[in-house]
Design a protein around this motif. Structure first.
Motif, PDB file in Angstrom:
ATOM      1  N   VAL A  52       5.094 -34.051 -10.227  1.00 56.22           N
ATOM      2  CA  VAL A  52       4.061 -34.407 -11.205  1.00 56.22           C
ATOM      3  C   VAL A  52       4.685 -35.069 -12.423  1.00 56.22           C
ATOM      4  O   VAL A  52       4.238 -36.130 -12.886  1.00 56.22           O
ATOM      5  N   ARG A  53       5.713 -34.464 -12.959  1.00 57.60           N
ATOM      6  CA  ARG A  53       6.385 -35.024 -14.133  1.00 57.60           C
ATOM      7  C   ARG A  53       7.007 -36.376 -13.793  1.00 57.60           C
ATOM      8  O   ARG A  53       6.932 -37.316 -14.576  1.00 57.60           O
ATOM      9  N   THR A  54       7.598 -36.481 -12.626  1.00 58.77           N
ATOM     10  CA  THR A  54       8.230 -37.730 -12.210  1.00 58.77           C
ATOM     11  C   THR A  54       7.207 -38.852 -12.079  1.00 58.77           C
ATOM     12  O   THR A  54       7.445 -39.973 -12.546  1.00 58.77           O
ATOM     13  N   VAL A  55       6.074 -38.563 -11.478  1.00 61.65           N
ATOM     14  CA  VAL A  55       5.031 -39.585 -11.305  1.00 61.65           C
ATOM     15  C   VAL A  55       4.512 -40.050 -12.664  1.00 61.65           C
ATOM     16  O   VAL A  55       4.369 -41.259 -12.902  1.00 61.65           O
ATOM     17  N   LEU A  56       4.247 -39.121 -13.569  1.00 61.47           N
ATOM     18  CA  LEU A  56       3.736 -39.482 -14.886  1.00 61.47           C
ATOM     19  C   LEU A  56       4.770 -40.298 -15.670  1.00 61.47           C
ATOM     20  O   LEU A  56       4.439 -41.323 -16.277  1.00 61.47           O
ATOM     21  N   ALA A  57       6.018 -39.866 -15.634  1.00 64.38           N
ATOM     22  CA  ALA A  57       7.078 -40.592 -16.342  1.00 64.38           C
ATOM     23  C   ALA A  57       7.284 -41.982 -15.753  1.00 64.38           C
ATOM     24  O   ALA A  57       7.383 -42.973 -16.490  1.00 64.38           O
ATOM     25  N   LEU A  58       7.328 -42.075 -14.427  1.00 64.12           N
ATOM     26  CA  LEU A  58       7.513 -43.385 -13.786  1.00 64.12           C
ATOM     27  C   LEU A  58       6.323 -44.310 -14.020  1.00 64.12           C
ATOM     28  O   LEU A  58       6.496 -45.525 -14.134  1.00 64.12           O
ATOM     29  N   PHE A 107      -4.382 -38.753 -15.549  1.00 59.22           N
ATOM     30  CA  PHE A 107      -3.419 -37.873 -14.890  1.00 59.22           C
ATOM     31  C   PHE A 107      -2.903 -36.818 -15.869  1.00 59.22           C
ATOM     32  O   PHE A 107      -2.805 -35.638 -15.532  1.00 59.22           O
ATOM     33  N   ALA A 108      -2.615 -37.230 -17.100  1.00 60.00           N
ATOM     34  CA  ALA A 108      -2.153 -36.285 -18.121  1.00 60.00           C
ATOM     35  C   ALA A 108      -3.252 -35.285 -18.455  1.00 60.00           C
ATOM     36  O   ALA A 108      -2.979 -34.082 -18.639  1.00 60.00           O
ATOM     37  N   ALA A 109      -4.489 -35.742 -18.543  1.00 60.44           N
ATOM     38  CA  ALA A 109      -5.610 -34.839 -18.834  1.00 60.44           C
ATOM     39  C   ALA A 109      -5.770 -33.804 -17.723  1.00 60.44           C
ATOM     40  O   ALA A 109      -6.022 -32.629 -17.987  1.00 60.44           O
ATOM     41  N   ALA A 110      -5.618 -34.243 -16.474  1.00 59.55           N
ATOM     42  CA  ALA A 110      -5.707 -33.306 -15.349  1.00 59.55           C
ATOM     43  C   ALA A 110      -4.605 -32.257 -15.427  1.00 59.55           C
ATOM     44  O   ALA A 110      -4.833 -31.085 -15.134  1.00 59.55           O
ATOM     45  N   LEU A 111      -3.419 -32.657 -15.867  1.00 55.39           N
ATOM     46  CA  LEU A 111      -2.314 -31.691 -16.040  1.00 55.39           C
ATOM     47  C   LEU A 111      -2.639 -30.671 -17.132  1.00 55.39           C
ATOM     48  O   LEU A 111      -2.356 -29.480 -16.973  1.00 55.39           O
ATOM     49  N   VAL A 112      -3.204 -31.137 -18.219  1.00 59.97           N
ATOM     50  CA  VAL A 112      -3.553 -30.241 -19.322  1.00 59.97           C
ATOM     51  C   VAL A 112      -4.613 -29.241 -18.878  1.00 59.97           C
ATOM     52  O   VAL A 112      -4.513 -28.027 -19.140  1.00 59.97           O
ATOM     53  N   ILE A 113      -5.630 -29.716 -18.163  1.00 61.24           N
ATOM     54  CA  ILE A 113      -6.701 -28.838 -17.704  1.00 61.24           C
ATOM     55  C   ILE A 113      -6.193 -27.845 -16.665  1.00 61.24           C
ATOM     56  O   ILE A 113      -6.527 -26.653 -16.699  1.00 61.24           O
TER      57      ILE A 113
END
Length: 115
Positions: A52-58, A107-113
């Motif tokens: 998840v972190r890798t996809v968001l960062a990339l 994607f970031a919002a989904a991670l926060v939720i």
């Protein structure tokens, strides 16, 4: 007359400077996205092997690279159009940038939720 033979004139300096400011804004946006990608990779508290972190960062880094790579050719096309008195070209990057930021934000919002 061929395109290479068209007469070019120096545009009003204010338009040239405005075009340069737009170019610098694109570069600044690319740097912000790049910094965001590095920050996500280094600071988001997920397990180190998390995809998840890798996809968001990339996603941030890829959008930054795309924006940086297309900003100079855009500046050049606008400058050439102004010198020739042609209509200004449309920016193909606006929908790409808007869609990319929307996807990253979603994607970031989904991670926060989910977190």
């Amino acid at each position: 007359m061929a395109d290479t033979e068209r007469t070019e004139t120096e545009p009003d300096y204010r338009f040239t400077l405005a075009n340069e400011r737009t170019f610098l804004a694109w570069i600044r946006s690319a740097l912000g996205l790049l910094a965001g990608g590095v920050a996500v990779d280094q600071l988001v508290p997920l397990p180190s092997g998390s995809w998840v972190r890798t996809v968001l960062a990339l996603g941030c880094v890829a959008l930054a690279a795309t924006l940086a790579a297309t900003s100079y050719p855009r500046w050049r096309r606008v400058q050439t159009a102004m010198r020739r008195g042609d209509p200004l070209p449309r920016s193909r990057m606006l929908p790409v940038l808007a869609t990319g930021v929307l996807l990253i934000a979603g994607f970031a919002a989904a991670l926060v939720i989910a977190g």
